[in-house]
Design a protein around this motif. Structure first.
Motif, PDB file in Angstrom:
ATOM      1  N   LEU A 260      39.434  46.053  51.525  1.00  0.00           N
ATOM      2  CA  LEU A 260      38.725  45.314  50.476  1.00  0.00           C
ATOM      3  C   LEU A 260      38.898  45.900  49.088  1.00  0.00           C
ATOM      4  O   LEU A 260      38.304  45.402  48.133  1.00  0.00           O
ATOM      5  CB  LEU A 260      37.219  45.294  50.800  1.00  0.00           C
ATOM      6  CG  LEU A 260      36.744  44.348  51.901  1.00  0.00           C
ATOM      7  CD1 LEU A 260      35.302  44.645  52.250  1.00  0.00           C
ATOM      8  CD2 LEU A 260      36.880  42.905  51.451  1.00  0.00           C
ATOM      9  N   GLY A 261      39.688  46.967  48.959  1.00  0.00           N
ATOM     10  CA  GLY A 261      39.786  47.609  47.654  1.00  0.00           C
ATOM     11  C   GLY A 261      38.429  48.120  47.222  1.00  0.00           C
ATOM     12  O   GLY A 261      37.727  48.800  47.994  1.00  0.00           O
ATOM     13  N   ASN A 262      38.011  47.795  45.999  1.00  0.00           N
ATOM     14  CA  ASN A 262      36.705  48.225  45.490  1.00  0.00           C
ATOM     15  C   ASN A 262      35.618  47.162  45.667  1.00  0.00           C
ATOM     16  O   ASN A 262      34.551  47.247  45.078  1.00  0.00           O
ATOM     17  CB  ASN A 262      36.820  48.584  43.999  1.00  0.00           C
ATOM     18  CG  ASN A 262      37.696  49.804  43.775  1.00  0.00           C
ATOM     19  OD1 ASN A 262      37.617  50.773  44.529  1.00  0.00           O
ATOM     20  ND2 ASN A 262      38.551  49.752  42.764  1.00  0.00           N
ATOM     21  N   SER A 263      35.917  46.160  46.450  1.00  0.00           N
ATOM     22  CA  SER A 263      34.967  45.079  46.670  1.00  0.00           C
ATOM     23  C   SER A 263      34.038  45.390  47.838  1.00  0.00           C
ATOM     24  O   SER A 263      34.252  46.342  48.598  1.00  0.00           O
ATOM     25  CB  SER A 263      35.715  43.767  46.937  1.00  0.00           C
ATOM     26  OG  SER A 263      36.441  43.365  45.784  1.00  0.00           O
ATOM     27  N   ALA A 264      33.002  44.558  47.961  1.00  0.00           N
ATOM     28  CA  ALA A 264      32.033  44.691  49.047  1.00  0.00           C
ATOM     29  C   ALA A 264      31.851  43.338  49.707  1.00  0.00           C
ATOM     30  O   ALA A 264      32.251  42.302  49.161  1.00  0.00           O
ATOM     31  CB  ALA A 264      30.699  45.201  48.502  1.00  0.00           C
ATOM     32  N   MET A 265      31.239  43.332  50.888  1.00  0.00           N
ATOM     33  CA  MET A 265      30.950  42.052  51.547  1.00  0.00           C
ATOM     34  C   MET A 265      29.656  42.164  52.328  1.00  0.00           C
ATOM     35  O   MET A 265      29.229  43.247  52.721  1.00  0.00           O
ATOM     36  CB  MET A 265      32.106  41.620  52.449  1.00  0.00           C
ATOM     37  CG  MET A 265      32.399  42.539  53.598  1.00  0.00           C
ATOM     38  SD  MET A 265      33.797  41.908  54.574  1.00  0.00           S
ATOM     39  CE  MET A 265      34.034  43.290  55.712  1.00  0.00           C
ATOM     40  N   GLU A 266      29.030  41.002  52.541  1.00  0.00           N
ATOM     41  CA  GLU A 266      27.765  40.958  53.273  1.00  0.00           C
ATOM     42  C   GLU A 266      27.540  39.558  53.804  1.00  0.00           C
ATOM     43  O   GLU A 266      28.123  38.580  53.309  1.00  0.00           O
ATOM     44  CB  GLU A 266      26.597  41.372  52.369  1.00  0.00           C
ATOM     45  CG  GLU A 266      26.414  40.489  51.152  1.00  0.00           C
ATOM     46  CD  GLU A 266      25.440  41.069  50.142  1.00  0.00           C
ATOM     47  OE1 GLU A 266      25.061  42.245  50.278  1.00  0.00           O
ATOM     48  OE2 GLU A 266      25.059  40.342  49.211  1.00  0.00           O
ATOM     49  N   LEU A 267      26.700  39.471  54.822  1.00  0.00           N
ATOM     50  CA  LEU A 267      26.347  38.197  55.436  1.00  0.00           C
ATOM     51  C   LEU A 267      24.909  37.863  55.075  1.00  0.00           C
ATOM     52  O   LEU A 267      23.998  38.649  55.345  1.00  0.00           O
ATOM     53  CB  LEU A 267      26.507  38.279  56.958  1.00  0.00           C
ATOM     54  CG  LEU A 267      26.195  37.018  57.770  1.00  0.00           C
ATOM     55  CD1 LEU A 267      27.168  35.890  57.439  1.00  0.00           C
ATOM     56  CD2 LEU A 267      26.244  37.326  59.271  1.00  0.00           C
ATOM     57  N   ALA A 268      24.701  36.717  54.444  1.00  0.00           N
ATOM     58  CA  ALA A 268      23.358  36.302  54.032  1.00  0.00           C
ATOM     59  C   ALA A 268      22.582  35.776  55.236  1.00  0.00           C
ATOM     60  O   ALA A 268      23.160  35.288  56.205  1.00  0.00           O
ATOM     61  CB  ALA A 268      23.443  35.232  52.952  1.00  0.00           C
ATOM     62  N   ALA A 269      21.273  35.863  55.146  1.00  0.00           N
ATOM     63  CA  ALA A 269      20.391  35.314  56.179  1.00  0.00           C
ATOM     64  C   ALA A 269      19.284  34.525  55.490  1.00  0.00           C
ATOM     65  O   ALA A 269      18.133  34.951  55.429  1.00  0.00           O
ATOM     66  CB  ALA A 269      19.813  36.432  57.037  1.00  0.00           C
ATOM     67  N   PRO A 270      19.633  33.344  54.944  1.00  0.00           N
ATOM     68  CA  PRO A 270      18.668  32.598  54.135  1.00  0.00           C
ATOM     69  C   PRO A 270      17.593  31.879  54.943  1.00  0.00           C
ATOM     70  O   PRO A 270      16.653  31.344  54.379  1.00  0.00           O
ATOM     71  CB  PRO A 270      19.549  31.579  53.407  1.00  0.00           C
ATOM     72  CG  PRO A 270      20.702  31.375  54.331  1.00  0.00           C
ATOM     73  CD  PRO A 270      20.938  32.686  55.002  1.00  0.00           C
ATOM     74  N   GLY A 271      17.733  31.848  56.293  1.00  0.00           N
ATOM     75  CA  GLY A 271      16.753  31.126  57.096  1.00  0.00           C
ATOM     76  C   GLY A 271      17.066  29.643  57.168  1.00  0.00           C
ATOM     77  O   GLY A 271      18.147  29.199  56.779  1.00  0.00           O
ATOM     78  N   ASP A 272      16.107  28.876  57.642  1.00  0.00           N
ATOM     79  CA  ASP A 272      16.352  27.465  57.923  1.00  0.00           C
ATOM     80  C   ASP A 272      16.058  26.525  56.761  1.00  0.00           C
ATOM     81  O   ASP A 272      16.445  25.362  56.797  1.00  0.00           O
ATOM     82  CB  ASP A 272      15.499  27.030  59.122  1.00  0.00           C
ATOM     83  CG  ASP A 272      15.902  27.737  60.407  1.00  0.00           C
ATOM     84  OD1 ASP A 272      17.118  27.892  60.623  1.00  0.00           O
ATOM     85  OD2 ASP A 272      15.006  28.132  61.176  1.00  0.00           O
ATOM     86  N   ASP A 273      15.342  26.980  55.755  1.00  0.00           N
ATOM     87  CA  ASP A 273      14.935  26.097  54.657  1.00  0.00           C
ATOM     88  C   ASP A 273      16.129  25.784  53.759  1.00  0.00           C
ATOM     89  O   ASP A 273      16.720  26.692  53.172  1.00  0.00           O
ATOM     90  CB  ASP A 273      13.828  26.776  53.842  1.00  0.00           C
ATOM     91  CG  ASP A 273      13.206  25.831  52.809  1.00  0.00           C
ATOM     92  OD1 ASP A 273      13.882  24.880  52.383  1.00  0.00           O
ATOM     93  OD2 ASP A 273      12.054  26.069  52.421  1.00  0.00           O
ATOM     94  N   PRO A 274      16.520  24.508  53.637  1.00  0.00           N
ATOM     95  CA  PRO A 274      17.696  24.180  52.815  1.00  0.00           C
ATOM     96  C   PRO A 274      17.550  24.586  51.360  1.00  0.00           C
ATOM     97  O   PRO A 274      18.545  24.914  50.699  1.00  0.00           O
ATOM     98  CB  PRO A 274      17.820  22.658  52.960  1.00  0.00           C
ATOM     99  CG  PRO A 274      16.501  22.191  53.467  1.00  0.00           C
ATOM    100  CD  PRO A 274      15.944  23.308  54.277  1.00  0.00           C
ATOM    101  N   GLN A 275      16.327  24.595  50.833  1.00  0.00           N
ATOM    102  CA  GLN A 275      16.154  24.980  49.439  1.00  0.00           C
ATOM    103  C   GLN A 275      16.408  26.477  49.230  1.00  0.00           C
ATOM    104  O   GLN A 275      16.827  26.892  48.151  1.00  0.00           O
ATOM    105  CB  GLN A 275      14.762  24.594  48.940  1.00  0.00           C
ATOM    106  CG  GLN A 275      14.619  23.089  48.714  1.00  0.00           C
ATOM    107  CD  GLN A 275      13.233  22.700  48.289  1.00  0.00           C
ATOM    108  OE1 GLN A 275      12.283  22.814  49.062  1.00  0.00           O
ATOM    109  NE2 GLN A 275      13.101  22.234  47.069  1.00  0.00           N
ATOM    110  N   GLN A 276      16.172  27.279  50.264  1.00  0.00           N
ATOM    111  CA  GLN A 276      16.505  28.699  50.161  1.00  0.00           C
ATOM    112  C   GLN A 276      18.011  28.904  50.123  1.00  0.00           C
ATOM    113  O   GLN A 276      18.517  29.778  49.422  1.00  0.00           O
ATOM    114  CB  GLN A 276      15.878  29.480  51.330  1.00  0.00           C
ATOM    115  CG  GLN A 276      14.368  29.587  51.261  1.00  0.00           C
ATOM    116  CD  GLN A 276      13.874  30.300  50.008  1.00  0.00           C
ATOM    117  OE1 GLN A 276      14.479  31.276  49.544  1.00  0.00           O
ATOM    118  NE2 GLN A 276      12.778  29.817  49.448  1.00  0.00           N
TER     119      GLN A 276
END
Length: 382
Positions: free
Chosen positions: A259-275
């Protein structure tokens, strides 16, 4: 306007792919419910929705409306007898790419309502692909008998026309999610970050090709970007658990490539579409395969790169005068990185170029609710 206590009540069943916790379809439902409430109030009636859901208890808890099982004929009969009409949509309900049973289900629900003399309304549907010619007849029949008919793109209208539905009755409107607001009390990112913060590239991927070659190409393209520019790759699963699994496949591949100097992550916004809409609003660029990831980005004016796996992706991008950066069959890693860097460097120019189209889609997304509320207001309740 009539007071809340004196407003006539119109009870309406809402049929669609709801209760499966797919963020895009849940966003469609949330958008429809919001629009019906506000347009009902504007026109002096109270619209009481009853959602056909795969998980009625969850739908009721999430949206505060009545919900009933979507696969129970006896429940549907009971609710149809009590209702003033039925809304079908939005989303890609009338297509056979995912199997032949989908169209008979949704046309069957519509036909059942029409058989009982209830008005039906088609709410911003995406129609097609329909590869089985025998499915044209049930679609044509329920569409011709509906009181109001709207689709979300010209291609859907043209397909209905080829099936024999009069095109002068079809209104082409945007996807309802263009009108979805952020959660109350929240604010989108200003898209200005401190020098220490990495710009965020939101990523929405899904399984499509059985051999996984499309996800492999996506990983290679993201790796080229990550090595060229320090970014945070934030994966946004729109349909759990499948999209989270697809994201993890790509993340593992990125770890192996580097990834070089980059980072990565997995979001967990839940079930609410507005989130999830809030998540997208905080991205600097979005790389999207899911249609509603791209619609969320347009909603929040986030520069986007679309990866096409279905004509509906190209049809939506076309309304913004954008072409997909690649497809599930072909994606140039270098070209992807070039475009992503250009969007990271010039987001204001992108927003200015597409502001008029986005404003128009937002404004027109309320049209079906306005039309349906007006028709319901004119009805004499049985």
């Amino acid at each position: 306007m009539a007071s809340h206590e004196n407003r006539p009540i119109r009870r309406v069943i809402v049929s669609g792919y709801y209760g499966f916790r797919n963020s895009g379809d849940e966003a469609v439902l949330k958008s429809i419910l919001n629009a019906l409430r506000s347009e009902g109030e504007a026109q002096g009636i109270e619209i009481q929705p009853v959602v056909l859901s795969a998980d009625p208890a969850w739908t009721t808890a999430m949206y505060g409306c009545e919900a009933v099982p979507r696969m129970s004929p006896s429940v549907l009969l009971r609710e149809l007898r009590r209702c003033d009409g039925l809304i079908s949509g939005g989303g890609s309900l009338l297509q056979d790419a995912t199997g032949w049973k989908t169209i008979p289900y949704y046309t069957g629900v519509l036909a059942f309502a029409q058989m009982l003399g209830k008005p039906t309304f088609i709410y911003s549907q995406g129609v097609g692909p329909v590869n089985r010619g025998w499915l044209f007849a049930p679609i044509r029949r329920v569409m011709k008998r509906s009181r109001y008919l709207s689709v979300r793109d010209q291609e859907s209208a043209a397909l209905l026309g080829r099936m024999g539905v009069p095109t002068d009755r079809i209104e082409v409107v945007p996807d309802p999610v263009m009108g979805l607001p952020l959660p109350e009390g929240s604010a989108a990112s200003s898209h200005k970050r401190s020098s220490e913060e990495l710009p965020v590239v939101g990523i929405s991927l899904r399984y499509w090709r059985k051999d996984g070659a499309d996800l492999e190409r996506a990983a290679e393209a993201l790796a080229v970007l990550a090595k060229r520019r320090a970014v945070k790759l934030r994966f946004l699963p729109f349909h759990t658990p499948d999209d989270a699994e697809a994201s993890n496949v790509v993340m593992e591949r990125l770890q192996a490539i580097g990834l070089g100097n980059s980072a990565m992550e997995l979001a967990a916004p839940g079930d609410d579409p507005q989130q999830m809409l809030l998540e997208v609003s905080r991205c600097d660029v979005l790389f999207g395969m899911r249609l509603h990831a791209l619609i969320y980005a347009a909603n929040q004016r986030v520069p986007m790169l679309g990866l096409s796996y279905d004509p509906k992706i190209d049809q939506f991008l076309k309304r913004l005068a954008i072409t997909a950066i690649g497809t599930t069959e072909s994606l140039s890693a270098e070209q992807f990185a070039d475009h992503a860097v250009a969007l990271l460097d010039g987001p204001d120019a992108w927003r200015q170029n597409h502001a008029e189209a986005i404003d128009r889609l937002k404004r027109e997304s309320q049209r079906p609710a306005q039309q349906i509320a007006a028709l319901l207001r004119q009805m004499t309740r049985r």
